[in-house]
Design a protein around this motif. Structure first.
Motif, PDB file in Angstrom:
ATOM      1  N   UNK A 162       0.827  -1.217   0.000  1.00  0.00           N
ATOM      2  CA  UNK A 162       0.000   0.000   0.000  1.00  0.00           C
ATOM      3  C   UNK A 162       0.856   1.259   0.000  1.00  0.00           C
ATOM      4  N   UNK A 163       2.136   1.134   0.343  1.00  0.00           N
ATOM      5  CA  UNK A 163       3.017   2.296   0.365  1.00  0.00           C
ATOM      6  C   UNK A 163       3.421   2.752  -1.036  1.00  0.00           C
ATOM      7  N   UNK A 164       3.195   1.922  -2.051  1.00  0.00           N
ATOM      8  CA  UNK A 164       3.550   2.278  -3.418  1.00  0.00           C
ATOM      9  C   UNK A 164       2.508   3.268  -3.946  1.00  0.00           C
ATOM     10  N   UNK A 165       2.881   4.504  -4.192  1.00  0.00           N
ATOM     11  CA  UNK A 165       1.894   5.541  -4.547  1.00  0.00           C
ATOM     12  C   UNK A 165       1.074   5.229  -5.790  1.00  0.00           C
ATOM     13  N   UNK A 166       1.717   4.620  -6.805  1.00  0.00           N
ATOM     14  CA  UNK A 166       1.022   4.381  -8.076  1.00  0.00           C
ATOM     15  C   UNK A 166       0.607   2.921  -8.236  1.00  0.00           C
ATOM     16  N   UNK A 179       4.670  11.361   7.641  1.00  0.00           N
ATOM     17  CA  UNK A 179       4.107  10.032   7.898  1.00  0.00           C
ATOM     18  C   UNK A 179       3.124   9.658   6.794  1.00  0.00           C
ATOM     19  N   UNK A 180       2.308  10.613   6.393  1.00  0.00           N
ATOM     20  CA  UNK A 180       1.323  10.349   5.342  1.00  0.00           C
ATOM     21  C   UNK A 180       2.007   9.964   4.041  1.00  0.00           C
ATOM     22  N   UNK A 181       3.036  10.713   3.661  1.00  0.00           N
ATOM     23  CA  UNK A 181       3.743  10.408   2.413  1.00  0.00           C
ATOM     24  C   UNK A 181       4.455   9.059   2.503  1.00  0.00           C
ATOM     25  N   UNK A 182       5.015   8.756   3.656  1.00  0.00           N
ATOM     26  CA  UNK A 182       5.699   7.473   3.827  1.00  0.00           C
ATOM     27  C   UNK A 182       4.723   6.306   3.773  1.00  0.00           C
ATOM     28  N   UNK A 183       3.454   6.587   4.050  1.00  0.00           N
ATOM     29  CA  UNK A 183       2.434   5.529   4.035  1.00  0.00           C
ATOM     30  C   UNK A 183       1.783   5.367   2.667  1.00  0.00           C
ATOM     31  N   UNK A 184       2.193   6.189   1.692  1.00  0.00           N
ATOM     32  CA  UNK A 184       1.701   6.009   0.333  1.00  0.00           C
ATOM     33  C   UNK A 184       0.849   7.133  -0.208  1.00  0.00           C
TER      34      UNK A 184
END
Length: 372
Positions: free
Chosen positions: A268-272, A329-334
């Motif tokens: 889920x951490x993978x943005x795309x 934290x939000x960005x690190x979580x995806x």
């Protein structure tokens, strides 16, 4: 009318530049070529209006009446543009059916094109007043606004499909299309007021003045548009999940495999991340993974991934030793957008991330103090 002639020429100049820029733009190329053709038609329309309003007379009369039917193009071309854009394809023969409204209007107004020069001269000698045609106007308004509504529905369907396929659906903004549609509705509202009321300043030139303003809006928004991905094509032989698919014996295994991938590999951490990528990692067909997410996790793929991201954010916010900012934290979580994160967090948790962090850490500190 000299003022409006200048305004229309300015708008036509903008249209010529914008049509050329859109035709050459590589992003969303095929859709932009449809938009370029539409913009070029509006520019030609404005030129004829400018010439006619500057010197009303027989010389420009037939051309003026001809471009007066161009609004039959505008709603339908907007719809075709949205279809080509969201389906990532070129303009095709099947799209020509949406231009039949203009062809029908040409036939209905055939008497205009058959008028002799003497009849046109007599028309201007009698004050150049056009006979009202309310039923024709009602059809034009309904026809054009119907296409605008159909285009917005197409955008809605596309957004829904993206949410079923991509975890980064929030990054793919279609706001410029919505703005284009709202602007058209405003123009048609002005036209309706002009048709139904006798307010002096709401007149025909004002309608096309609004079109010029719309032109500049389209130019600003369309030249900054992002490339839109084509929705993933359905596998030709893959069975579609139905109501009975909930009883598929593979559902528990697929659910367990997805949970394992998310827990162990933190996909889920993978943005795309896309549902196609997740299906390949799981070893199960995409349609089956989609059915499990929809039925066992109660939502679209985008909802499912965002819930996992929110859970990861909450664990970090609960940890007093984690001193990173909430956005880090939000960005690190995806998550890829602050606004999307804040909206998703508040919808899922019922409070903002900052309030959640403050309350939970205060609660943890109070519990620790009580324990001492």
């Amino acid at each position: 009318m000299a003022f409006w002639s200048v305004v229309f020429i300015v708008g036509a100049s903008q249209a010529a530049w914008l049509a050329l820029a859109l035709w050459r733009r590589p992003v969303n190329r095929e859709a932009n070529r449809v938009l370029a053709a539409w913009i070029a038609l509006i520019g030609f329309d404005l030129v004829i209006k400018a010439l006619y309003f500057q010197a009303p007379g027989p010389a420009w009369y037939k051309l003026y009446r001809f471009v007066g039917l161009f609004p039959f193009f505008y709603g339908s071309l907007f719809y075709v543009y949205v279809r080509v854009l969201t389906e990532a394809r070129a303009f095709g023969r099947r799209d020509l059916v949406h231009l039949l409204g203009f062809a029908a209007a040409l036939l209905v107004k055939a008497d205009v094109w058959l008028q002799s020069p003497a009849a046109i001269d007599a028309h201007f000698a009698n004050g150049a007043r056009l006979a009202p045609s309310p039923w024709f106007d009602v059809f034009l308004f309904g026809y054009s606004l119907g296409y605008v509504a159909a285009a917005l529905w197409q955008v809605h369907v596309y957004r829904r499909r993206l949410r079923a396929e991509r975890a980064d659906a929030d990054r793919l903004s279609l706001h410029w299309i919505t703005t284009m549609a709202i602007s058209q509705v405003v123009i048609w509202a002005i036209a309706t007021l002009q048709w139904l009321s006798d307010i002096p300043w709401i007149d025909y030139p004002l309608i096309y003045g609004a079109v010029v303003a719309w032109m500049f809006t389209v130019g600003y928004l369309s030249l900054g548009q992002a490339a839109l991905p084509a929705p993933a094509p359905a596998a030709p032989d893959a069975p579609l999940p139905t109501v009975d698919a909930v009883d598929d014996t593979r559902f528990p295994a697929v659910e367990a495999r997805l949970s394992q991938l998310m827990q162990d590999e933190h996909l889920y951490r993978e943005p795309a991340l896309s549902i196609g990528q997740l299906a390949r990692r799981s070893g199960y067909p995409e349609y089956l993974v989609s059915a499990v997410i929809n039925r066992r996790f109660a939502g679209t793929f985008w909802d499912y991934i965002n819930r996992l991201r929110i859970d990861a954010v909450r664990r970090c916010l609960d940890d007093a030793a984690d001193e990173r900012t909430i956005l880090d934290i939000a960005y690190a979580s995806g998550f890829t957008s602050k606004s999307t994160f804040n909206t998703a967090f508040k919808r899922e948790v019922g409070q903002t991330p900052s309030v959640y962090r403050q309350r939970h850490r205060q609660g943890a500190a109070a519990s620790a103090g009580g324990g001492d």
